[in-house]
Design a protein around this motif. Sequence first.
Motif, mmCIF file in Angstrom:
data_model
loop_
_atom_site.group_PDB
_atom_site.id
_atom_site.type_symbol
_atom_site.label_atom_id
_atom_site.label_comp_id
_atom_site.label_asym_id
_atom_site.label_seq_id
_atom_site.Cartn_x
_atom_site.Cartn_y
_atom_site.Cartn_z
ATOM 1 N N MET A 109 3.945 5.346 4.451
ATOM 2 C CA MET A 109 5.225 4.984 5.022
ATOM 3 C C MET A 109 5.355 4.933 6.484
ATOM 4 O O MET A 109 4.475 5.924 7.069
ATOM 5 C CB MET A 109 6.192 5.822 4.399
ATOM 6 C CG MET A 109 7.694 5.989 5.287
ATOM 7 S SD MET A 109 8.618 4.493 4.744
ATOM 8 C CE MET A 109 9.587 5.034 3.149
ATOM 9 N N VAL A 110 5.661 4.024 7.152
ATOM 10 C CA VAL A 110 5.750 4.120 8.498
ATOM 11 C C VAL A 110 7.162 4.021 8.859
ATOM 12 O O VAL A 110 7.871 2.893 8.274
ATOM 13 C CB VAL A 110 4.992 2.794 9.188
ATOM 14 C CG1 VAL A 110 5.338 2.714 10.465
ATOM 15 C CG2 VAL A 110 3.629 2.836 8.814
ATOM 16 N N VAL A 111 7.682 4.841 9.712
ATOM 17 C CA VAL A 111 9.005 4.737 10.253
ATOM 18 C C VAL A 111 9.000 4.042 11.745
ATOM 19 O O VAL A 111 8.357 4.719 12.632
ATOM 20 C CB VAL A 111 9.875 6.297 10.448
ATOM 21 C CG1 VAL A 111 11.124 5.936 11.101
ATOM 22 C CG2 VAL A 111 9.813 6.948 9.156
ATOM 23 N N LEU A 112 9.767 2.924 11.749
ATOM 24 C CA LEU A 112 9.712 2.128 13.235
ATOM 25 C C LEU A 112 10.629 2.696 14.119
ATOM 26 O O LEU A 112 11.991 2.927 13.389
ATOM 27 C CB LEU A 112 9.826 0.566 12.797
ATOM 28 C CG LEU A 112 8.824 0.128 11.997
ATOM 29 C CD1 LEU A 112 9.164 -1.211 11.704
ATOM 30 C CD2 LEU A 112 7.349 0.076 12.539
ATOM 31 N N PHE A 132 -4.317 -4.877 6.519
ATOM 32 C CA PHE A 132 -4.587 -3.665 6.306
ATOM 33 C C PHE A 132 -5.969 -3.605 5.253
ATOM 34 O O PHE A 132 -5.856 -4.079 4.476
ATOM 35 C CB PHE A 132 -3.379 -2.558 6.036
ATOM 36 C CG PHE A 132 -2.614 -3.218 4.976
ATOM 37 C CD1 PHE A 132 -2.867 -3.005 3.712
ATOM 38 C CD2 PHE A 132 -1.451 -4.077 5.206
ATOM 39 C CE1 PHE A 132 -1.986 -3.182 2.581
ATOM 40 C CE2 PHE A 132 -0.783 -4.571 4.389
ATOM 41 C CZ PHE A 132 -0.986 -4.221 2.749
ATOM 42 N N SER A 133 -6.798 -2.552 5.413
ATOM 43 C CA SER A 133 -7.803 -2.195 4.474
ATOM 44 C C SER A 133 -7.682 -0.996 4.128
ATOM 45 O O SER A 133 -7.345 -0.278 4.853
ATOM 46 C CB SER A 133 -9.194 -2.569 5.224
ATOM 47 O OG SER A 133 -9.314 -1.896 6.411
ATOM 48 N N GLU A 134 -8.569 -0.837 2.870
ATOM 49 C CA GLU A 134 -8.520 0.540 2.147
ATOM 50 C C GLU A 134 -7.044 1.281 2.163
ATOM 51 O O GLU A 134 -7.045 2.441 2.027
ATOM 52 C CB GLU A 134 -9.294 1.211 3.266
ATOM 53 C CG GLU A 134 -10.744 0.852 3.223
ATOM 54 C CD GLU A 134 -11.754 1.619 3.979
ATOM 55 O OE1 GLU A 134 -11.593 2.948 3.924
ATOM 56 O OE2 GLU A 134 -12.569 1.106 4.730
ATOM 57 N N VAL A 135 -6.100 0.455 2.157
ATOM 58 C CA VAL A 135 -4.777 0.913 1.835
ATOM 59 C C VAL A 135 -4.127 0.041 0.739
ATOM 60 O O VAL A 135 -4.147 -1.197 0.932
ATOM 61 C CB VAL A 135 -3.869 0.836 3.035
ATOM 62 C CG1 VAL A 135 -2.379 1.321 2.675
ATOM 63 C CG2 VAL A 135 -4.435 1.936 4.011
ATOM 64 N N ASP A 136 -3.571 0.698 -0.146
ATOM 65 C CA ASP A 136 -2.754 -0.356 -1.539
ATOM 66 C C ASP A 136 -1.733 -0.934 -1.022
ATOM 67 O O ASP A 136 -1.545 -2.015 -1.368
ATOM 68 C CB ASP A 136 -2.587 0.689 -2.599
ATOM 69 C CG ASP A 136 -3.746 1.110 -3.267
ATOM 70 O OD1 ASP A 136 -4.804 0.303 -3.250
ATOM 71 O OD2 ASP A 136 -3.713 2.224 -3.943
ATOM 72 N N GLU A 137 -0.485 -0.308 -0.201
ATOM 73 C CA GLU A 137 0.450 -0.921 0.295
ATOM 74 C C GLU A 137 0.951 -0.025 1.433
ATOM 75 O O GLU A 137 0.623 1.008 1.603
ATOM 76 C CB GLU A 137 1.413 -1.235 -0.792
ATOM 77 C CG GLU A 137 2.093 -0.024 -1.473
ATOM 78 C CD GLU A 137 3.032 -0.389 -2.427
ATOM 79 O OE1 GLU A 137 4.152 0.238 -2.580
ATOM 80 O OE2 GLU A 137 2.550 -0.982 -3.586
ATOM 81 N N ASN A 179 0.351 -6.712 -0.053
ATOM 82 C CA ASN A 179 -1.041 -7.499 0.036
ATOM 83 C C ASN A 179 -1.209 -8.084 1.380
ATOM 84 O O ASN A 179 -0.271 -8.550 1.798
ATOM 85 C CB ASN A 179 -0.908 -8.807 -0.786
ATOM 86 C CG ASN A 179 -0.946 -8.528 -2.284
ATOM 87 O OD1 ASN A 179 -1.476 -7.810 -2.961
ATOM 88 N ND2 ASN A 179 0.308 -8.777 -3.006
ATOM 89 N N SER A 180 -2.332 -7.776 1.910
ATOM 90 C CA SER A 180 -2.677 -8.302 3.327
ATOM 91 C C SER A 180 -2.399 -9.872 3.519
ATOM 92 O O SER A 180 -2.952 -10.620 2.388
ATOM 93 C CB SER A 180 -4.048 -7.839 3.575
ATOM 94 O OG SER A 180 -4.287 -6.404 3.892
ATOM 95 N N GLY A 181 -1.820 -10.077 4.626
ATOM 96 C CA GLY A 181 -1.694 -11.705 4.767
ATOM 97 C C GLY A 181 -0.466 -12.160 4.080
ATOM 98 O O GLY A 181 -0.391 -13.396 3.872
ATOM 99 N N SER A 182 0.186 -11.655 3.314
ATOM 100 C CA SER A 182 1.399 -12.262 2.678
ATOM 101 C C SER A 182 2.665 -11.431 3.063
ATOM 102 O O SER A 182 2.709 -10.511 3.688
ATOM 103 C CB SER A 182 1.244 -11.972 1.135
ATOM 104 O OG SER A 182 1.477 -10.682 0.777
#
Length: 74
Positions: free
Chosen positions: A1-4, A33-38, A58-61
């Motif tokens: 989770m990232v709070v912007l 992003f890599s090595e992170v599910d979501e 998913n990366s890139g979507s």
Amino acid sequence: MVVLDVLNALGQLEEACEPDTPNSAAELGGVEFSEVDEVWALGKTFHGERLTIARFANSGSQPELLTVPNLRRR
């Protein structure tokens, strides 16, 4: 989770959820992003009236987007 809390990032989330222009949404699919599910991003948008949530599964979507009223604002 990232709070912007950065105006540029919040502006992109707000633009992606703009109800008046649904066909001109910001391109948010370039996130990698890599090595992170979501990744989930949360921010106050629309002058603090709403909370916007973006779920990058998913990366890139394009992310799944949700905007809800900011009940703490009232």
